[in-house]
Design a protein around this motif. Structure first.
Motif, PDB file in Angstrom:
ATOM      1  N   VAL A 212       4.006  -0.756  -7.047  1.00 46.53           N
ATOM      2  CA  VAL A 212       4.052  -0.171  -7.858  1.00 46.53           C
ATOM      3  C   VAL A 212       3.320  -0.709  -9.484  1.00 46.53           C
ATOM      4  N   LYS A 213       2.295  -1.543  -9.038  1.00 52.48           N
ATOM      5  CA  LYS A 213       0.567  -1.848 -10.272  1.00 52.48           C
ATOM      6  C   LYS A 213      -0.245  -0.840  -9.653  1.00 52.48           C
TER       7      LYS A 213
ATOM      8  N   GLY B  89      11.590   1.570 -11.182  1.00 51.82           N
ATOM      9  CA  GLY B  89      11.767   2.404 -10.016  1.00 51.82           C
ATOM     10  C   GLY B  89      13.018   3.469 -10.683  1.00 51.82           C
ATOM     11  N   THR B  90      13.196   4.227 -10.342  1.00 51.28           N
ATOM     12  CA  THR B  90      14.219   4.790 -10.729  1.00 51.28           C
ATOM     13  C   THR B  90      15.733   4.862  -9.932  1.00 51.28           C
ATOM     14  N   PHE B  91      16.768   4.463 -10.811  1.00 49.51           N
ATOM     15  CA  PHE B  91      18.020   4.130  -9.829  1.00 49.51           C
ATOM     16  C   PHE B  91      18.811   6.003  -9.533  1.00 49.51           C
TER      17      PHE B  91
ATOM     18  N   ASN C 263       0.718  -1.346  -0.214  1.00 47.49           N
ATOM     19  CA  ASN C 263       0.248   0.748  -0.094  1.00 47.49           C
ATOM     20  C   ASN C 263       1.039   1.422  -0.257  1.00 47.49           C
ATOM     21  N   ALA C 264       2.212   1.410   0.000  1.00 47.93           N
ATOM     22  CA  ALA C 264       2.810   2.572  -0.182  1.00 47.93           C
ATOM     23  C   ALA C 264       3.554   3.135  -1.629  1.00 47.93           C
TER      24      ALA C 264
ATOM     25  N   VAL D 115       8.335  -9.414  -5.010  1.00 54.63           N
ATOM     26  CA  VAL D 115       6.404  -9.311  -5.351  1.00 54.63           C
ATOM     27  C   VAL D 115       5.496  -8.894  -4.842  1.00 54.63           C
ATOM     28  N   ARG D 116       5.770  -8.474  -3.840  1.00 52.27           N
ATOM     29  CA  ARG D 116       4.862  -7.133  -3.115  1.00 52.27           C
ATOM     30  C   ARG D 116       5.349  -5.796  -3.796  1.00 52.27           C
ATOM     31  N   LEU D 117       6.416  -4.807  -3.221  1.00 53.35           N
ATOM     32  CA  LEU D 117       7.114  -4.182  -4.441  1.00 53.35           C
ATOM     33  C   LEU D 117       6.093  -3.903  -5.844  1.00 53.35           C
TER      34      LEU D 117
END
Length: 668
Positions: A388-389, A407-409, A362-363, A382-384
């Protein structure tokens, strides 16, 4: 909530539910092959046909049909029965009749549903279609002629793992499921497709032709290959563990486990320590009796000059037993961070994954500092992906790696934790549920204080939300910290104390050259680095061979059961420590495992409850001053503990999937 009628019984169903879910709420069993609760709806197999009114006078696929107000659903009409028989007949047209030699036999959805819903005999007399063999790597055995094109494996790879490695080629009766370019499936969650496959098309290559399910004893346990604490089931026959399967726990691993958790078990029978050894004056290890080994330790007469270092995969009971032994001798030299880390542990909330795995989904803004999540915690990865979705923005500090969630490095300087780039800072300022994840590489570089300062700056701890997270790599880490296995100066304190006796609880990552003046007593189960450096080896039990308590990186206390007995003269760790107490003429206060566990729970009550331990939400003040580059501690996902290093399967995975070596099959 719409009201529907299922076989004459009226009930309310949640808005958005499908007809299949409505039927299951009514207690009706609906056969299916392609539908799975954690995957998107495909509507491929048509096995879940039901009769629905109002609607066209034909059976309809219940998995893809929304439940609506006033629907009358029949699951047992003559139309439904004939439709299911017809679908089953079509599914079996090309399916080979090789159940006696199929590893899915005895736990095969196709077998079960053919008996329950199929015709008594086939009417198909034409030649069957055959599909050429595919190669999906060292873990997945394929027999794609059995495939019924349910596409569960395809959807898992794309939606859960986030790796587009498996897909469908061609059309119609020429359709085939395969890895693109026939390469091996190389991601760290690949073998979950074996559990998902409803037929025998994808089975376990290391487990092939080993056993039938009714021969196996099933034991609930906890995975120790990483700090996620995945719930597993150990299937054993006699004294041998034959396979590991996931158990469903929505709070931890849902129903997935990593390939290492599943396949490192063949290492349990390799390089095992099954009798005591003592190093002679010539420097060679020689087999000894238990009494002889204990006598060598007793002769050292350590007094209070004794220290204990715990491994990454040891259980809480073993650590507590060692703590009691050292306490009886007057020593407090306990450490579990083998590689020398020395972060502050006065507040366990500051070293815990406080958001929890379930809530991290939920973040809406996440900063990952110094962690290759795919290698360190595949289940968190898997949770991340889910986060993102749902719209989360993810920023990463560290060397670039192939993420499955985008994600952005933003760079590889730890100073960025205290000085986020404008886009990341803006995302965190506007986030309702921001989170930071401090990985193993950042912990080693002392980044926790900077992350604590960042947590205060962006208000990561607020009502109903704690976004401060530390991701450990060791299954024993949080349990060890709860039991006091942390010196203020880390392992350096123990080195400086120059103990007469160093008690190694299976610790294989320690630099033992720093303890040249100590008698090194190794209580472990594999002939790994620690055993090679030891002066006395006392053979112990692996995690499958003893009951134990484990605490994962989110502070969740979980219990594992004993599946098999340890080999040879090896004994459970607590019994060795109890006997060692007698040899050293001290009293540790327990004579049985139950007494040991009761004493442990009396000292740390949280270890007696299978739930999240409460460390509070108050975080200490941080320190924004930090700089320097970060690296990732896990260089080889398949070789992170002594069991995995002894596993032929993990060695092959490492060689083939990570280092690109070629392995010829028998026919080649």
């Amino acid at each position: 909530m719409p009201k529907v009628t299922v076989d004459g019984v009226e009930l309310e169903v949640p808005a958005g539910a499908t007809v299949l879910q409505a039927c299951e709420l009514a207690g009706k069993e609906i056969p299916r092959f392609c539908y799975h609760e954690r995957l998107s709806i495909a509507g491929n197999c048509r096995m879940c046909l039901v009769e629905v009114k109002p609607g066209p006078p034909k059976p309809q696929a219940s998995c893809a049909l929304p439940a609506g107000e006033g629907q009358e659903i029949r699951t047992d009409s003559e139309m439904v029965r004939k439709a299911r028989e017809g679908v089953m007949e079509f599914l079996l047209i090309n399916h080979p009749l090789d159940c006696p030699i199929c590893d899915q036999g005895g736990e095969c959805d196709l077998q079960d549903q053919a008996v329950a819903y199929g015709r008594g005999a086939t009417r198909y007399e034409e030649n069957k279609r055959a599909v050429t063999e595919k190669y999906m790597g060292p873990l997945i055995k394929t027999q794609m002629t059995r495939c019924i094109h349910c596409t569960r494996c395809v959807r898992f790879s794309e939606e859960i793992a986030g790796v587009d490695e498996i897909g469908a080629l061609y059309r119609g009766e020429n359709m085939q499921i395969t890895t693109y370019l026939e390469k091996a499936a190389s991601h760290e969650m690949s073998a979950n497709v074996i559990d998902l496959c409803p037929v025998g098309a994808l089975t376990s290559r290391p487990y092939a032709f080993e056993a039938r399910p009714w021969e196996l004893k099933k034991t609930n346990s906890i995975d120790v290959s990483d700090a996620c604490g995945a719930n597993i089931r150990i299937d054993s026959r006699g004294r041998e563990v034959l396979r590991v399967l996931p158990r469903i726990n929505d709070d931890v691993n849902e129903e997935w486990i990593s390939d290492k958790a599943r396949y490192q078990i063949d290492g349990l029978t390799s390089r095992r320590l099954d009798k005591p050894w003592v190093r002679s004056k010539s420097g060679k290890l020689q087999a000894a009796s238990w009494d002889e080994a204990f006598a060598v330790v007793a002769k050292a007469d350590p007094g209070s000059s004794i220290a204990a270092v715990a491994s990454d995969i040891v259980d809480c009971e073993t650590m507590f037993a060692a703590k009691k032994l050292l306490g009886a001798l007057g020593s407090t030299l306990l450490e579990g961070r083998q590689t020398g880390m020395d972060y502050d542990t006065s507040s366990l909330a500051a070293v815990n994954f406080n958001t929890t795995f379930a809530e991290i989904e939920n973040a809406d803004a996440v900063l990952i500092v110094g962690s290759n999540v795919r290698a360190e915690a595949p289940l968190l990865n898997v949770r991340l992906r889910k986060a993102v979705k749902r719209g989360a923005k993810v920023f990463l500090i560290g060397p670039e790696w192939d993420t499955t969630f985008g994600g952005t490095f933003i760079g590889n300087d730890l100073g960025l934790v205290s000085n986020l780039p404008a886009d990341a800072a803006e995302a965190f300022k506007g986030a309702e549920r921001p989170a930071v994840i401090v990985g193993g590489g950042a912990i080693a570089k002392g980044a926790i204080p900077a992350a604590l300062a960042m947590a205060k700056t962006y208000n990561l701890v607020r009502d109903g939300w704690n976004g401060f997270n530390v991701l450990h790599l060791a299954a024993a880490r949080m349990g060890g910290l709860m039991l006091g296995y942390a010196q203020k100066g880390g392992l350096a304190d123990i080195v400086a104390a120059k103990p007469k006796v160093l008690l190694s609880l299976g610790a294989d990552e320690v630099d033992y050259s720093k303890f040249d003046g100590s008698l090194k007593v190794y209580i472990g189960h594999h002939g790994d680095k620690g055993a090679h450096a030891a002066d006395v080896i006392l053979p112990a039990a692996a995690y499958t061979e003893k009951a134990g308590t484990y605490v994962n990186t989110e502070g969740r206390v979980q219990f594992a059961e004993k599946a098999v007995f340890a080999p040879g003269d090896a004994r459970e760790d607590w019994t060795i420590l109890r006997a060692l107490a007698d040899a050293l003429k001290v009293d540790v206060g327990f004579d049985s495992f139950e007494q040991l566990r009761d004493a442990m729970v009396a000292q740390v009550p949280a270890l007696g409850v299978e739930a999240l331990a409460d460390y509070g939400s108050d975080l200490p003040a941080g320190d924004a001053a930090i700089s320097g580059e970060v690296g990732y501690p896990v260089q080889d996902f398949y070789m992170t503990n002594p069991i995995a290093r002894a596993s032929a399967t993990m060695q092959r995975c490492s060689a083939e999937l990570l280092h690109g070596e070629d392995f010829a099959e028998a026919a080649e």
